[in-house]
Design a protein around this motif. Structure first.
Motif, PDB file in Angstrom:
ATOM      1  N   UNK A  35     -19.156 -10.446 -44.013  1.00 26.01           N
ATOM      2  CA  UNK A  35     -18.538 -10.451 -45.583  1.00 26.01           C
ATOM      3  C   UNK A  35     -18.050  -9.009 -45.763  1.00 26.01           C
ATOM      4  N   UNK A  36     -18.808  -7.946 -45.346  1.00 24.73           N
ATOM      5  CA  UNK A  36     -18.609  -6.528 -45.594  1.00 24.73           C
ATOM      6  C   UNK A  36     -17.117  -6.229 -44.908  1.00 24.73           C
ATOM      7  N   UNK A  37     -17.070  -6.469 -43.944  1.00 26.65           N
ATOM      8  CA  UNK A  37     -15.934  -6.320 -42.713  1.00 26.65           C
ATOM      9  C   UNK A  37     -14.853  -6.854 -43.636  1.00 26.65           C
ATOM     10  N   UNK A  38     -14.922  -8.187 -44.036  1.00 27.88           N
ATOM     11  CA  UNK A  38     -13.384  -8.719 -44.556  1.00 27.88           C
ATOM     12  C   UNK A  38     -13.145  -8.273 -46.122  1.00 27.88           C
ATOM     13  N   UNK A  42      -7.402  -6.667 -45.061  1.00 21.42           N
ATOM     14  CA  UNK A  42      -6.633  -7.652 -45.574  1.00 21.42           C
ATOM     15  C   UNK A  42      -6.062  -8.504 -44.635  1.00 21.42           C
ATOM     16  N   UNK A  43      -5.001  -8.182 -44.227  1.00 19.05           N
ATOM     17  CA  UNK A  43      -4.177  -8.948 -43.147  1.00 19.05           C
ATOM     18  C   UNK A  43      -4.774  -8.890 -41.833  1.00 19.05           C
ATOM     19  N   UNK A  44      -5.462  -7.741 -41.463  1.00 19.43           N
ATOM     20  CA  UNK A  44      -6.094  -7.613 -40.173  1.00 19.43           C
ATOM     21  C   UNK A  44      -7.497  -8.034 -40.098  1.00 19.43           C
ATOM     22  N   UNK A  48      -9.955  -7.112 -36.831  1.00 15.94           N
ATOM     23  CA  UNK A  48     -10.743  -5.948 -37.364  1.00 15.94           C
ATOM     24  C   UNK A  48     -12.246  -6.477 -37.283  1.00 15.94           C
ATOM     25  N   UNK A  49     -12.456  -8.016 -37.722  1.00 11.72           N
ATOM     26  CA  UNK A  49     -13.710  -8.297 -37.859  1.00 11.72           C
ATOM     27  C   UNK A  49     -14.145  -9.315 -36.606  1.00 11.72           C
ATOM     28  N   UNK A  50     -13.217  -9.348 -35.804  1.00 12.07           N
ATOM     29  CA  UNK A  50     -13.621 -10.357 -34.509  1.00 12.07           C
ATOM     30  C   UNK A  50     -14.979 -10.316 -33.877  1.00 12.07           C
ATOM     31  N   UNK A  51     -15.496  -9.125 -33.783  1.00 11.13           N
ATOM     32  CA  UNK A  51     -16.972  -9.003 -33.213  1.00 11.13           C
ATOM     33  C   UNK A  51     -17.848  -9.488 -34.190  1.00 11.13           C
ATOM     34  N   UNK A  52     -17.655  -9.293 -35.537  1.00  4.90           N
ATOM     35  CA  UNK A  52     -18.750  -9.717 -36.357  1.00  4.90           C
ATOM     36  C   UNK A  52     -18.712 -11.173 -36.363  1.00  4.90           C
TER      37      UNK A  52
END
Length: 97
Positions: A35-38, A42-44, A48-52
């Motif tokens: 959630x923090x990553x998202x 925004x668009x990425x 950007x949050x694939x690992x999480x």
């Protein structure tokens, strides 16, 4: 002779909700990281949050097994039997204890 009690759809829904909550509670920290990553992208988000996201999915899969769901189902069946016994609707000749 054993009586087999089954769960109705409302009771199955209770089992499902408890099962999901159990899984989420066990993965709470990873979910919070996702959630923090998202929130910071925004668009990425997918990149950007694939690992999480992968870590959350692995954790949820680990805690969402058939054995765990069956344990919640057994617990609900036990509650149902106890309720029926308390209200005089469970035949004593079928008591397993």
């Amino acid at each position: 002779m054993t009586i087999i009690a089954t769960l109705n759809s409302a009771e199955e829904e209770v089992v499902l909700q408890r099962f999901k909550k159990y899984s989420r509670d066990n993965c709470r920290e990873l979910l919070e990281e996702l959630v923090k990553c998202t929130k910071s992208h925004t668009v990425s988000i997918p990149m950007q949050c694939r690992l999480q996201n992968e870590l959350v999915q692995e954790c949820l899969k680990k805690h969402s097994t058939e054995a765990v769901r069956d344990a919640f189902r057994e617990e609900e069946l036990h509650r149902k039997r106890e309720f029926l016994k308390a209200n005089g609707k469970w035949p004593t000749q079928y008591d397993t204890k």
